[in-house]
Structures are given as structure tokens and as C-alpha cells.
Design a protein around this motif. Structure first.
Motif, PDB file in Angstrom:
ATOM      1  N   TYR A 240      91.711  17.655  40.772  1.00 45.88           N
ATOM      2  CA  TYR A 240      93.174  17.452  40.755  1.00 45.88           C
ATOM      3  C   TYR A 240      93.999  17.987  41.767  1.00 45.88           C
ATOM      4  O   TYR A 240      93.595  19.041  42.372  1.00 45.88           O
ATOM      5  CB  TYR A 240      93.452  18.676  39.396  1.00 45.88           C
ATOM      6  CG  TYR A 240      92.872  18.455  38.181  1.00 45.88           C
ATOM      7  CD1 TYR A 240      92.910  17.233  37.521  1.00 45.88           C
ATOM      8  CD2 TYR A 240      91.724  19.483  37.832  1.00 45.88           C
ATOM      9  CE1 TYR A 240      92.334  17.221  36.073  1.00 45.88           C
ATOM     10  CE2 TYR A 240      91.020  19.220  36.676  1.00 45.88           C
ATOM     11  CZ  TYR A 240      91.390  18.213  35.903  1.00 45.88           C
ATOM     12  OH  TYR A 240      90.723  17.946  34.500  1.00 45.88           O
ATOM     13  N   SER A 241      94.692  17.040  42.270  1.00 45.85           N
ATOM     14  CA  SER A 241      95.673  17.309  43.546  1.00 45.85           C
ATOM     15  C   SER A 241      97.229  17.275  43.258  1.00 45.85           C
ATOM     16  O   SER A 241      97.623  18.218  43.348  1.00 45.85           O
ATOM     17  CB  SER A 241      95.078  16.278  44.596  1.00 45.85           C
ATOM     18  OG  SER A 241      94.964  14.862  44.147  1.00 45.85           O
ATOM     19  N   GLY A 242      97.373  16.061  43.012  1.00 42.15           N
ATOM     20  CA  GLY A 242      98.997  15.841  42.957  1.00 42.15           C
ATOM     21  C   GLY A 242      99.409  16.002  41.604  1.00 42.15           C
ATOM     22  O   GLY A 242      98.488  15.934  40.557  1.00 42.15           O
ATOM     23  N   THR A 243     100.839  16.306  41.568  1.00 47.01           N
ATOM     24  CA  THR A 243     101.342  16.815  40.168  1.00 47.01           C
ATOM     25  C   THR A 243     101.289  15.540  39.268  1.00 47.01           C
ATOM     26  O   THR A 243     100.773  15.395  38.212  1.00 47.01           O
ATOM     27  CB  THR A 243     102.963  16.931  40.320  1.00 47.01           C
ATOM     28  OG1 THR A 243     102.906  18.030  41.170  1.00 47.01           O
ATOM     29  CG2 THR A 243     103.443  17.412  38.863  1.00 47.01           C
ATOM     30  N   LEU A 244     101.975  14.181  39.790  1.00 47.93           N
ATOM     31  CA  LEU A 244     101.603  13.116  38.854  1.00 47.93           C
ATOM     32  C   LEU A 244     100.256  12.637  38.644  1.00 47.93           C
ATOM     33  O   LEU A 244     100.029  12.068  37.434  1.00 47.93           O
ATOM     34  CB  LEU A 244     102.441  11.997  39.473  1.00 47.93           C
ATOM     35  CG  LEU A 244     104.004  12.423  39.383  1.00 47.93           C
ATOM     36  CD1 LEU A 244     104.740  11.097  40.040  1.00 47.93           C
ATOM     37  CD2 LEU A 244     104.573  12.423  38.096  1.00 47.93           C
ATOM     38  N   GLN A 245      99.497  12.579  39.661  1.00 45.01           N
ATOM     39  CA  GLN A 245      97.942  12.298  39.656  1.00 45.01           C
ATOM     40  C   GLN A 245      97.208  13.041  38.599  1.00 45.01           C
ATOM     41  O   GLN A 245      96.648  12.749  37.736  1.00 45.01           O
ATOM     42  CB  GLN A 245      97.280  12.210  40.794  1.00 45.01           C
ATOM     43  CG  GLN A 245      95.858  12.126  40.964  1.00 45.01           C
ATOM     44  CD  GLN A 245      94.804  13.505  40.825  1.00 45.01           C
ATOM     45  OE1 GLN A 245      95.551  14.719  40.878  1.00 45.01           O
ATOM     46  NE2 GLN A 245      93.830  13.296  40.532  1.00 45.01           N
ATOM     47  N   THR A 246      97.471  14.163  38.457  1.00 42.62           N
ATOM     48  CA  THR A 246      96.891  15.267  37.677  1.00 42.62           C
ATOM     49  C   THR A 246      97.388  15.008  36.058  1.00 42.62           C
ATOM     50  O   THR A 246      96.610  14.855  35.180  1.00 42.62           O
ATOM     51  CB  THR A 246      97.200  16.959  37.813  1.00 42.62           C
ATOM     52  OG1 THR A 246      96.778  17.029  39.178  1.00 42.62           O
ATOM     53  CG2 THR A 246      96.707  17.689  36.850  1.00 42.62           C
ATOM     54  N   ILE A 247      98.994  14.817  36.104  1.00 40.77           N
ATOM     55  CA  ILE A 247      99.437  14.648  34.683  1.00 40.77           C
ATOM     56  C   ILE A 247      98.817  13.166  34.058  1.00 40.77           C
ATOM     57  O   ILE A 247      98.353  13.216  32.887  1.00 40.77           O
ATOM     58  CB  ILE A 247     100.841  14.566  34.763  1.00 40.77           C
ATOM     59  CG1 ILE A 247     101.411  15.651  34.827  1.00 40.77           C
ATOM     60  CG2 ILE A 247     101.412  13.962  33.437  1.00 40.77           C
ATOM     61  CD1 ILE A 247     103.017  15.936  35.027  1.00 40.77           C
ATOM     62  N   SER A 248      98.750  12.165  34.915  1.00 46.70           N
ATOM     63  CA  SER A 248      98.126  11.000  34.360  1.00 46.70           C
ATOM     64  C   SER A 248      96.662  11.055  34.246  1.00 46.70           C
ATOM     65  O   SER A 248      96.059  10.337  33.027  1.00 46.70           O
ATOM     66  CB  SER A 248      98.283   9.980  35.647  1.00 46.70           C
ATOM     67  OG  SER A 248      97.784   8.742  35.428  1.00 46.70           O
ATOM     68  N   LEU A 249      95.955  12.090  34.914  1.00 43.81           N
ATOM     69  CA  LEU A 249      94.404  11.844  34.700  1.00 43.81           C
ATOM     70  C   LEU A 249      94.272  12.817  33.492  1.00 43.81           C
ATOM     71  O   LEU A 249      93.244  12.312  32.585  1.00 43.81           O
ATOM     72  CB  LEU A 249      93.921  12.645  35.974  1.00 43.81           C
ATOM     73  CG  LEU A 249      92.030  12.774  35.991  1.00 43.81           C
ATOM     74  CD1 LEU A 249      91.847  11.389  36.123  1.00 43.81           C
ATOM     75  CD2 LEU A 249      91.904  13.534  37.127  1.00 43.81           C
ATOM     76  N   VAL A 250      94.753  13.745  33.102  1.00 42.79           N
ATOM     77  CA  VAL A 250      94.678  14.748  31.918  1.00 42.79           C
ATOM     78  C   VAL A 250      95.051  13.836  30.820  1.00 42.79           C
ATOM     79  O   VAL A 250      94.423  13.643  29.685  1.00 42.79           O
ATOM     80  CB  VAL A 250      95.570  15.960  32.103  1.00 42.79           C
ATOM     81  CG1 VAL A 250      95.585  16.747  30.731  1.00 42.79           C
ATOM     82  CG2 VAL A 250      95.161  16.829  33.050  1.00 42.79           C
ATOM     83  N   TYR A 251      96.059  12.956  31.105  1.00 39.36           N
ATOM     84  CA  TYR A 251      96.433  12.207  29.632  1.00 39.36           C
ATOM     85  C   TYR A 251      95.458  10.845  29.595  1.00 39.36           C
ATOM     86  O   TYR A 251      95.142  10.823  28.332  1.00 39.36           O
ATOM     87  CB  TYR A 251      97.850  11.165  29.934  1.00 39.36           C
ATOM     88  CG  TYR A 251      98.273  10.316  29.183  1.00 39.36           C
ATOM     89  CD1 TYR A 251      98.781  10.616  27.833  1.00 39.36           C
ATOM     90  CD2 TYR A 251      98.229   8.840  29.471  1.00 39.36           C
ATOM     91  CE1 TYR A 251      99.054   9.487  26.924  1.00 39.36           C
ATOM     92  CE2 TYR A 251      98.419   8.009  28.556  1.00 39.36           C
ATOM     93  CZ  TYR A 251      99.183   8.290  27.293  1.00 39.36           C
ATOM     94  OH  TYR A 251      99.348   7.412  26.296  1.00 39.36           O
ATOM     95  N   LYS A 252      94.880  10.301  30.603  1.00 41.69           N
ATOM     96  CA  LYS A 252      93.964   9.468  30.448  1.00 41.69           C
ATOM     97  C   LYS A 252      92.732   9.813  29.999  1.00 41.69           C
ATOM     98  O   LYS A 252      92.019   9.246  29.074  1.00 41.69           O
ATOM     99  CB  LYS A 252      93.767   8.858  32.019  1.00 41.69           C
ATOM    100  CG  LYS A 252      92.590   7.678  31.837  1.00 41.69           C
ATOM    101  CD  LYS A 252      92.528   7.176  33.179  1.00 41.69           C
ATOM    102  CE  LYS A 252      91.591   5.975  33.344  1.00 41.69           C
ATOM    103  NZ  LYS A 252      91.045   5.417  34.718  1.00 41.69           N
ATOM    104  N   GLU A 253      92.023  10.880  30.328  1.00 38.08           N
ATOM    105  CA  GLU A 253      90.993  11.701  29.932  1.00 38.08           C
ATOM    106  C   GLU A 253      90.895  12.441  28.574  1.00 38.08           C
ATOM    107  O   GLU A 253      89.936  12.292  27.867  1.00 38.08           O
ATOM    108  CB  GLU A 253      90.202  12.412  31.093  1.00 38.08           C
ATOM    109  CG  GLU A 253      89.803  11.517  32.146  1.00 38.08           C
ATOM    110  CD  GLU A 253      89.185  12.536  33.439  1.00 38.08           C
ATOM    111  OE1 GLU A 253      88.790  12.027  34.304  1.00 38.08           O
ATOM    112  OE2 GLU A 253      89.311  13.848  33.130  1.00 38.08           O
TER     113      GLU A 253
END
Length: 292
Positions: A240-253
Motif C-alpha cells: 500500500y503506497s498512494g491513497t487512490l492506489q490503496t483504495i482501489s486495491l482494497v476494493y478490488k481484493e
């Protein structure tokens, strides 16, 4: 208003805001520990499961892990919040701007300012809260944890300011809703001189509502912040690094619901906590204005 009067007024706002923050964190902190642990995804089945595991494995002290950074930070944090809100409110006040918009923008910018002040404390706090292997007595001190982060990761956005973007989003969104709603609806509360009991109940209810709705609105940023600032699933790589990257990754996984992990303890803390802060602020400010 003279310079002396302006300084006195600023001092009252800072003192009242700091007092509000200190009282709120001392009363509501255990719920913040539970919220953070749920957001980190540490194999808890829910809020009660997290409470039971914490109590069983760490004792009552487990609910107060990492409390020193918030205690050290809450006074300047809330002082910053309330003081800058009043300044931004003056800056955004204009005859052509509706008052709810003025209050919301003042809240947004006070939250962004607050986030810059609080971010290093939040990084240290989350690391301490995430530690479930040591008792309170065995756990590294706040100063030791801060030194370790600074030594190994630095001061910037890869160290003590890691997760700054998510922190800005969390505090900006929360304060925008909180102040915007509270001050826009404050006029419907009965007058304190005519009906003090109804006024107090009204302020508590409005503060609780504003704090609760603000928590629902900003929690995806809060989840992202916890994931970014907390321990990574693989210690050798950063997931987890950036804000939008983390939100997107949590939603996807993990699905949409994962972006609302920790909502119940968050609302349980910041609903009543929102009411506590506003009432303490108003009462301390009124006392200071009368006596200084």
C-alpha cells in the motif's frame, strides 16, 4: 479590533480547542485502537472479536496502546482545527457565498491544515496500535518508535509523513462535513438563555449527528491511511503506497465493504466525541471570554 484583542481572541480559540481535544481523546481512545486494528485486517471477525482478543491477550492496557502520541498531539491538533476554522471562516465569508458553503470550505481547509500538523503523530500511533505481540510494559516507547521510523525511513512521505495524502483526505473530508453541518444547523437549537436544558440536548444531538455523518463520509480515506501507515502484509515489500492506489486495491481484493472497516467503533468514538468536542470548546471559550 486592536492587535491585543486579536491576540486574546486567538488565545481563547487555541486554548478552548486544545481543551476540547484533550478531553475527547482521554474519553474515547480505546475505540480508536479497535478501529485501527479492524482497518489493518488483522484476522478479526468483527468489533467484538477484536475487543475480546485484545482484552484476553493484552489486558486492559491493550486498549491504550499508542495513546501518548494522541495526547501529545490532540492539544495542538484540535487547537489548530478550531483556531484555523475561525480564520478560514472569516476568509471565506462573502455576501454572495451561502453560509453553509462558507462553513464547509472553512472546515475543509482547517482539516487540511490539521492533517499537516498531525501526520507524524499518526504514523507513530498506528505502528504502536498495530503491535499485538508485546504487552504495554514491553512495547517500545513513543519516542523509541519515532526514532526508529526516522532512522530507517526518514522524515518525508516515506517516513514520518507517510500517508500524508490519505491523512489530508481523512481530515479535510471529516471537518468539511462536521463544521459545515453543525454550524449550518446550529440556529435551530433552542436559545441557551431561554431553555438551557434543551440547548444542551440540542448541541449534543447535533454534534453527535455531525460527527457520525462525517465519519461515514471520510472512512475510505481512514482505511487507506491505516493500510499505508501500518505494517505491510509482506515486510519485504510495500503493498500500500498512494491513497487512490490503496483504495482501489482494497476494493478490488476485498470488496466495497472493506473500505468501511472499523466504521462502527469510529462512529461510536467520533459521534459522541464530536459532541464532546463542540460542547467543551463552546464552554471553555465562553468562560475564557468572560474571565480574560
Amino acid at each position: 479590533m486592536s492587535v491585543t484583542d486579536k491576540l486574546k481572541e486567538g488565545g481563547r480559540q487555541i486554548t478552548a480547542g486544545g481543551s476540547a481535544g484533550l478531553v475527547e481523546v482521554c474519553l474515547m481512545y480505546p475505540l480508536d485502537v479497535i478501529k485501527t486494528r479492524l482497518q489493518l485486517g488483522q484476522q478479526d471477525k468483527g468489533m467484538m472479536d477484536c475487543v475480546v482478543k485484545t482484552l484476553k491477550n493484552e489486558g486492559i492496557g491493550g486498549f491504550y496502546k499508542g495513546i501518548l502520541p494522541p495526547i501529545l498531539a490532540e492539544t495542538p491538533k484540535r487547537a489548530t482545527k478550531f483556531f484555523t476554522f475561525e480564520q478560514y471562516k472569516i476568509a471565506f465569508t462573502h455576501s454572495e457565498i451561502p453560509m453553509p458553503v462558507t462553513m464547509s470550505f472553512a472546515g475543509l481547509f482547517s482539516g487540511l491544515t490539521e492533517a499537516i500538523v498531525i501526520c507524524p503523530f499518526e504514523v507513530v500511533k498506528v505502528r504502536l496500535q498495530a503491535d499485538r505481540k508485546s504487552s504495554v510494559k514491553e512495547q517500545r516507547s513513543t519516542a523509541a518508535m519515532a526514532r526508529e521510523i526516522y532512522k530507517t525511513e526518514g522524515f518525508g512521505t516515506s517516513g514520518l509523513y507517510r500517508g500524508l495524502g490519505a491523512t489530508l483526505g481523512r481530515h479535510g473530508a471529516w471537518n468539511m462535513v462536521y463544521f459545515g453541518l453543525y454550524h449550518s444547523c446550529k440556529e435551530i437549537i433552542p436559545d441557551a438563555k431561554q431553555n438551557p436544558s434543551a440547548n444542551l440536548i440540542g448541541r449534543i444531538a447535533l454534534g453527535f449527528t455531525a460527527g457520525s455523518l462525517a465519519s461515514v463520509f471520510n472512512i475510505p480515506f481512514d482505511v487507506a491511511k491505516s493500510r499505508i501507515q501500518g505494517p505491510q502484509p509482506d515486510p519485504l515489500s510495500r503493498k500500500y503506497s498512494g491513497t487512490l492506489q490503496t483504495i482501489s486495491l482494497v476494493y478490488k481484493e476485498e470488496g466495497f465493504g472493506a473500505l468501511y472497516k472499523g466504521l462502527l467503533p469510529k462512529v461510536m468514538r467520533l459521534g459522541p466525541g464530536g459532541a464532546v468536542m463542540l460542547i467543551v470548546y463552546d464552554e471553555v471559550y465562553a468562560w475564557l471570554k468572560k474571565n480574560t
